[in-house]
Write a protein that holds these residues in place. Structure first.
Motif, PDB file in Angstrom:
ATOM      1  N   THR A 172       0.849  -1.132   0.016  1.00 54.83           N
ATOM      2  CA  THR A 172      -0.124   0.034  -0.199  1.00 54.83           C
ATOM      3  C   THR A 172       1.002   1.137   0.065  1.00 54.83           C
ATOM      4  N   VAL A 173       0.692   2.118  -0.924  1.00 55.26           N
ATOM      5  CA  VAL A 173       1.361   3.298  -0.985  1.00 55.26           C
ATOM      6  C   VAL A 173       0.099   4.340  -0.551  1.00 55.26           C
ATOM      7  N   HIS A 174       0.792   5.173   0.395  1.00 58.13           N
ATOM      8  CA  HIS A 174      -0.218   6.299   1.230  1.00 58.13           C
ATOM      9  C   HIS A 174       0.482   7.523   1.375  1.00 58.13           C
ATOM     10  N   PRO A 175      -0.339   8.535   1.609  1.00 60.71           N
ATOM     11  CA  PRO A 175       0.475   9.892   1.837  1.00 60.71           C
ATOM     12  C   PRO A 175       1.710   9.880   2.734  1.00 60.71           C
ATOM     13  N   GLY A 176       1.725   8.810   3.898  1.00 62.59           N
ATOM     14  CA  GLY A 176       2.835   8.701   4.699  1.00 62.59           C
ATOM     15  C   GLY A 176       3.928   8.038   4.382  1.00 62.59           C
ATOM     16  N   GLY A 177       3.902   7.259   3.158  1.00 66.60           N
ATOM     17  CA  GLY A 177       4.705   6.367   2.978  1.00 66.60           C
ATOM     18  C   GLY A 177       4.385   4.878   2.324  1.00 66.60           C
ATOM     19  N   ARG A 179       3.738   0.727   2.990  1.00 69.12           N
ATOM     20  CA  ARG A 179       3.497  -0.372   3.993  1.00 69.12           C
ATOM     21  C   ARG A 179       3.249  -1.731   3.369  1.00 69.12           C
ATOM     22  N   GLY A 180       3.828  -2.679   3.781  1.00 71.33           N
ATOM     23  CA  GLY A 180       3.458  -4.234   3.466  1.00 71.33           C
ATOM     24  C   GLY A 180       2.876  -4.969   4.412  1.00 71.33           C
ATOM     25  N   THR A 181       3.138  -6.230   4.349  1.00 71.36           N
ATOM     26  CA  THR A 181       2.317  -7.091   5.142  1.00 71.36           C
ATOM     27  C   THR A 181       2.893  -6.861   6.707  1.00 71.36           C
ATOM     28  N   ARG A 182       4.027  -6.905   6.760  1.00 69.23           N
ATOM     29  CA  ARG A 182       4.816  -6.818   8.235  1.00 69.23           C
ATOM     30  C   ARG A 182       5.744  -5.626   8.288  1.00 69.23           C
ATOM     31  N   SER A 205      16.678   4.568   2.681  1.00 70.85           N
ATOM     32  CA  SER A 205      17.405   5.962   2.730  1.00 70.85           C
ATOM     33  C   SER A 205      18.807   5.864   3.479  1.00 70.85           C
ATOM     34  N   ASP A 206      18.789   5.029   4.170  1.00 69.90           N
ATOM     35  CA  ASP A 206      19.911   4.786   4.999  1.00 69.90           C
ATOM     36  C   ASP A 206      20.823   3.791   4.685  1.00 69.90           C
ATOM     37  N   GLY A 207      20.682   3.099   3.278  1.00 80.38           N
ATOM     38  CA  GLY A 207      21.607   2.456   2.740  1.00 80.38           C
ATOM     39  C   GLY A 207      21.294   0.815   3.282  1.00 80.38           C
ATOM     40  N   GLY A 208      20.694   0.830   4.322  1.00 81.67           N
ATOM     41  CA  GLY A 208      20.468  -0.518   4.828  1.00 81.67           C
ATOM     42  C   GLY A 208      20.136  -1.591   3.607  1.00 81.67           C
ATOM     43  N   THR A 209      19.976  -2.792   4.266  1.00 81.98           N
ATOM     44  CA  THR A 209      19.356  -3.947   3.371  1.00 81.98           C
ATOM     45  C   THR A 209      17.906  -3.753   3.184  1.00 81.98           C
ATOM     46  N   PRO A 210      17.351  -3.865   1.979  1.00 81.43           N
ATOM     47  CA  PRO A 210      15.751  -3.556   1.758  1.00 81.43           C
ATOM     48  C   PRO A 210      15.130  -4.495   2.518  1.00 81.43           C
ATOM     49  N   THR A 211      14.110  -4.182   3.262  1.00 76.69           N
ATOM     50  CA  THR A 211      13.288  -5.322   3.843  1.00 76.69           C
ATOM     51  C   THR A 211      11.747  -5.273   3.307  1.00 76.69           C
ATOM     52  N   LEU A 212      11.591  -4.707   2.074  1.00 72.43           N
ATOM     53  CA  LEU A 212      10.233  -4.586   1.649  1.00 72.43           C
ATOM     54  C   LEU A 212      10.212  -4.824   0.119  1.00 72.43           C
ATOM     55  N   TYR A 213       9.753  -5.856  -0.439  1.00 66.60           N
ATOM     56  CA  TYR A 213       9.563  -6.264  -1.801  1.00 66.60           C
ATOM     57  C   TYR A 213       8.438  -6.792  -2.294  1.00 66.60           C
TER      58      TYR A 213
END
Length: 236
Positions: A172-177, A179-182, A205-213
Motif C-alpha cells: 500500500t502506498v499512502h500519503p505517509g509512505g 506499508r507491506g504485510t509486516r 534511505s539509510d543504505g540498509g538492506t531492503p526489507t520490503l519487496y
C-alpha cells in the motif's frame, strides 16, 4: 553511470541495452541507437509513433500499436489498461540442455483475477532467443509509452489527494509512505525502488538492506520506481 535507462550496447550489438543502475541486463531494444533514454522519460507526439508489431505466437496473431494490444480474441486499448506486469523467468529444462527463459507480458483491467486481460508468454522454442526478446521488448516499449505514464499519474494523484492505493497486491502506498504485510516505511526512510531479478525492492534511505519487496509479476509492481519517485517529498 548510475541512472537506469537505455544506452548503446557495450557488447557491440548495434542496439540499445537496458542498464538497471548497477548492471547491464539481458533486455535489448532493437531500435536505432541514439542518446540514452532514462527510464521514466516518456515520449509523446508524432516522434513517439512507431511501426505496429504483428507476429504469430503459437499460431495466434499478436498485434500491438500505439492504440491497442491484441492477442487472439483478447484486445485492450492502452487507454483502458488499469494494470500491467512484465518479467522474465527461468524455465526448467532437460538435464544437459541449455537453460531456458520465458518472457511474460500482461496488461489488464480490474479485478486482477477475473477482469479482461491480454497475456503473452514467449520462450525460445517459438523463435530464436534474440527475436523472442525483441518482441517482448517491443511490447514493453509500447506499454511504457502508452499506458504506464497515465497509470503512474493516476495513482500518484490519488495518493496526493489523501487516498491509500494498493500497488502490486500486498503493498500500500499512502500519503505517509508505504506499508507491506509486516513492514511499514515512512518517506524519510525510503530512497526509491529498483527491480532486481524477479522482485521490485523498496530501497532504504539509510543504505540498509531492503526489507520490503513485491514480485515483478504482481499487477503494477513495475510502476513502483516511477510512482515512488513522483511521490517522495523533495525534502527527503
Amino acid at each position: 553511470m548510475s541512472q537506469p535507462g537505455w544506452y548503446p550496447d557495450p557488447y557491440g550489438t548495434a542496439s540499445l541495452r537496458w542498464w538497471d543502475g548497477r548492471n547491464w541486463t539481458r533486455h535489448v531494444d532493437h531500435e536505432t541507437p541514439g542518446p540514452a533514454r532514462p527510464h521514466g522519460t516518456f515520449q509523446s507526439g508524432p516522434a513517439a509513433h512507431a511501426a505496429p508489431l504483428d507476429v504469430n505466437v503459437r499460431g495466434v496473431p499478436l498485434h500491438a500499436d500505439d492504440d491497442v494490444i491484441a492477442y487472439g480474441s483478447d484486445m485492450l486499448a492502452w487507454s483502458q489498461v488499469e494494470w500491467v506486469a512484465h518479467w522474465t523467468a527461468d524455465v526448467p529444462s532437460a538435464p544437459g540442455a541449455a537453460p531456458a527463459v520465458a518472457w511474460a507480458f500482461q496488461a489488464g483491467r480490474h479485478p486482477f483475477r477475473g477482469g479482461p486481460r491480454v497475456e503473452v508468454v514467449l520462450d525460445s522454442t517459438l523463435f530464436p532467443e534474440r527475436e523472442t526478446e525483441a518482441i517482448w521488448t517491443r511490447l514493453i516499449d509500447l506499454c511504457r509509452r502508452r499506458a504506464e505514464p497515465r497509470l503512474v499519474a493516476e495513482l500518484a494523484g490519488r495518493v496526493r489527494a489523501g487516498h491509500p492505493v494498493d500497488v502490486a497486491e500486498g503493498l500500500t502506498v499512502h500519503p505517509g509512505g508505504v506499508r507491506g504485510t509486516r513492514v511499514s516505511l515512512g518517506w524519510a526512510e525510503i530512497s526509491g525502488a529498483v527491480a532486481d531479478g524477479g522482485r521490485v525492492w523498496i530501497q532504504r534511505s539509510d543504505g540498509g538492506t531492503p526489507t520490503l519487496y513485491v514480485p515483478r509479476q504482481n499487477p503494477n509492481a513495475v510502476l513502483l520506481p516511477e510512482l515512488l519517485a513522483a511521490l517522495r517529498p523533495a525534502r527527503y
